[in-house]
Motif scaffolding. Sequence first.
Motif, PDB file in Angstrom:
ATOM      1  N   ARG A  65       8.617  16.966 -31.160  1.00 49.67           N
ATOM      2  CA  ARG A  65       7.915  15.878 -31.854  1.00 49.67           C
ATOM      3  C   ARG A  65       6.396  16.072 -31.778  1.00 49.67           C
ATOM      4  O   ARG A  65       5.674  15.750 -32.720  1.00 49.67           O
ATOM      5  N   PHE A  66       5.908  16.606 -30.650  1.00 56.74           N
ATOM      6  CA  PHE A  66       4.469  16.770 -30.461  1.00 56.74           C
ATOM      7  C   PHE A  66       3.949  18.148 -30.888  1.00 56.74           C
ATOM      8  O   PHE A  66       2.731  18.324 -31.027  1.00 56.74           O
ATOM      9  N   LYS A  67       4.828  19.111 -31.091  1.00 55.58           N
ATOM     10  CA  LYS A  67       4.383  20.468 -31.413  1.00 55.58           C
ATOM     11  C   LYS A  67       3.433  20.544 -32.605  1.00 55.58           C
ATOM     12  O   LYS A  67       2.449  21.295 -32.565  1.00 55.58           O
ATOM     13  N   PRO A  68       3.669  19.784 -33.688  1.00 58.56           N
ATOM     14  CA  PRO A  68       2.758  19.909 -34.840  1.00 58.56           C
ATOM     15  C   PRO A  68       1.332  19.434 -34.578  1.00 58.56           C
ATOM     16  O   PRO A  68       0.421  19.775 -35.332  1.00 58.56           O
ATOM     17  N   ILE A  69       1.099  18.642 -33.522  1.00 58.01           N
ATOM     18  CA  ILE A  69      -0.242  18.102 -33.289  1.00 58.01           C
ATOM     19  C   ILE A  69      -0.821  18.482 -31.929  1.00 58.01           C
ATOM     20  O   ILE A  69      -1.965  18.131 -31.634  1.00 58.01           O
ATOM     21  N   CYS A  70      -0.064  19.206 -31.130  1.00 58.80           N
ATOM     22  CA  CYS A  70      -0.547  19.568 -29.797  1.00 58.80           C
ATOM     23  C   CYS A  70      -0.416  21.073 -29.584  1.00 58.80           C
ATOM     24  O   CYS A  70       0.686  21.625 -29.712  1.00 58.80           O
ATOM     25  N   PRO A  71      -1.522  21.772 -29.296  1.00 61.55           N
ATOM     26  CA  PRO A  71      -1.423  23.216 -29.030  1.00 61.55           C
ATOM     27  C   PRO A  71      -0.468  23.495 -27.867  1.00 61.55           C
ATOM     28  O   PRO A  71      -0.402  22.719 -26.907  1.00 61.55           O
ATOM     29  N   LEU A  72       0.243  24.596 -27.954  1.00 62.80           N
ATOM     30  CA  LEU A  72       1.257  24.940 -26.956  1.00 62.80           C
ATOM     31  C   LEU A  72       0.686  24.933 -25.537  1.00 62.80           C
ATOM     32  O   LEU A  72       1.310  24.414 -24.608  1.00 62.80           O
ATOM     33  N   ASP A  73      -0.513  25.479 -25.365  1.00 63.97           N
ATOM     34  CA  ASP A  73      -1.102  25.586 -24.029  1.00 63.97           C
ATOM     35  C   ASP A  73      -1.485  24.234 -23.441  1.00 63.97           C
ATOM     36  O   ASP A  73      -1.763  24.137 -22.245  1.00 63.97           O
ATOM     37  N   ASN A  74      -1.519  23.190 -24.279  1.00 60.65           N
ATOM     38  CA  ASN A  74      -1.959  21.875 -23.811  1.00 60.65           C
ATOM     39  C   ASN A  74      -0.818  20.991 -23.312  1.00 60.65           C
ATOM     40  O   ASN A  74      -1.069  19.883 -22.843  1.00 60.65           O
ATOM     41  N   PHE A  75       0.408  21.449 -23.434  1.00 58.89           N
ATOM     42  CA  PHE A  75       1.532  20.658 -22.930  1.00 58.89           C
ATOM     43  C   PHE A  75       1.574  20.740 -21.408  1.00 58.89           C
ATOM     44  O   PHE A  75       1.457  21.820 -20.823  1.00 58.89           O
ATOM     45  N   LEU A  76       1.774  19.588 -20.778  1.00 61.90           N
ATOM     46  CA  LEU A  76       2.087  19.523 -19.356  1.00 61.90           C
ATOM     47  C   LEU A  76       3.315  18.631 -19.198  1.00 61.90           C
ATOM     48  O   LEU A  76       3.361  17.539 -19.771  1.00 61.90           O
ATOM     49  N   ILE A  77       4.285  19.087 -18.448  1.00 62.90           N
ATOM     50  CA  ILE A  77       5.494  18.311 -18.204  1.00 62.90           C
ATOM     51  C   ILE A  77       5.570  18.033 -16.712  1.00 62.90           C
ATOM     52  O   ILE A  77       5.660  18.952 -15.899  1.00 62.90           O
ATOM     53  N   VAL A  78       5.488  16.745 -16.361  1.00 61.80           N
ATOM     54  CA  VAL A  78       5.563  16.352 -14.958  1.00 61.80           C
ATOM     55  C   VAL A  78       6.993  15.933 -14.654  1.00 61.80           C
ATOM     56  O   VAL A  78       7.559  15.067 -15.322  1.00 61.80           O
ATOM     57  N   THR A  79       7.576  16.565 -13.652  1.00 58.16           N
ATOM     58  CA  THR A  79       8.979  16.301 -13.321  1.00 58.16           C
ATOM     59  C   THR A  79       9.185  16.491 -11.828  1.00 58.16           C
ATOM     60  O   THR A  79       8.279  16.895 -11.101  1.00 58.16           O
ATOM     61  N   SER A  80      10.373  16.184 -11.365  1.00 61.45           N
ATOM     62  CA  SER A  80      10.705  16.433  -9.963  1.00 61.45           C
ATOM     63  C   SER A  80      10.808  17.934  -9.710  1.00 61.45           C
ATOM     64  O   SER A  80      11.208  18.705 -10.588  1.00 61.45           O
ATOM     65  N   SER A  81      10.459  18.332  -8.509  1.00 62.04           N
ATOM     66  CA  SER A  81      10.586  19.756  -8.159  1.00 62.04           C
ATOM     67  C   SER A  81      12.021  20.249  -8.344  1.00 62.04           C
ATOM     68  O   SER A  81      12.243  21.427  -8.646  1.00 62.04           O
TER      69      SER A  81
END
Length: 350
Positions: A38-54
């Motif tokens: 959903r965010f790929k068309p407006i967010c550069p790939l390098d700018n994604f951060l996914i916060v999750t449990s280890s």
Amino acid sequence: MAGGVGSRFWPLSTTKTPKQFLDILGTGKSLLQQTYERFKPICPLDNFLIVTSSAYKDTVLSQIPDISSNQVLAEPARKNTAPCIAYANAIIKSKNPNAQIIVSPADHLIINEDLFRKNIVEGLEFISTKNALLTLGIQPSRPETGYGYIQVDGEIKHESVQKVKTFTEKPNYEMAKIFHESGEFFWNSGIFLWTLNAIEKAFKSHLNEVYKLFDVFYTNIGKNSESNALNEAYIECKNISIDYGIMEKAENVFVQTVNFGWSDLGTWSSLHEHSEKDQNDNAIINGNVLLYDTRDCVVHLPQNKVGVIQGLENYIIVESKNSLLICPRENEQQIRQFKTDIRTEFGNDE
């Protein structure tokens, strides 16, 4: 944000594999994968951060192979959304102190994704020149007791952006009905937009102890001490949501009112609402199912399982692995307790 355990979607969602990593909607893609795309068309790939449990880092990387390992921020403990955001802020600050940030849960349903992206771009325009904390408010379609509400002051600031007057936690039905009819209240989506500068100011003012812990972590990023500093921050940090810790207290909070078709997919009933239904309003999400004298049910069985259901009305029927749930939809808020009881009695929630 992809660290939740999805308790209300048990037995499909378990501690080992929570709902954000599952194909809840039967589309062939997990909710996390849908959020990423959903965010790929407006967010550069390098700018994604996914916060999750280890515990889920490998799962994230397997589901989204486009991103690198250092784009998955592994939390050493679950401490709610404020520490999650503070952790991401520190990493973002180390890369770009002038960043604009979109915070999104990984497990929401968006119907009109083109309109969603248009609204996001409008929101980014609003925050670009203002010290503002912006949240997306959803036009209510019904009195709903499962969502928080945002009251607006009625004065348009930019596009569909208004100043927030009050936040209200999940109301009872009578209050939800008043909210719905007033036209002043919107559902709180939990999707936020702000600059790094604006959210750091808010942390300093309203959650300064959290800010200080993650500022120490920030000074250790890239050093051998980084991992220990992160662990220390999470050990010391309190469990608190961004809504309660900052959004309900800050003066510079705005809401962008939107109507792109949204659900937080928090319950089986919300899945029922957004799924195709037969002539008796039954939603068969998965499995080979025959229904007789059955209405308003949601059914999710394993792919090749054959099920015959007769004489039920307004029920949840879900089978997954070694677990089976049969529960009236009106009692689905007890599913979290069922899961807790199962862990106490049998040692796991599978």
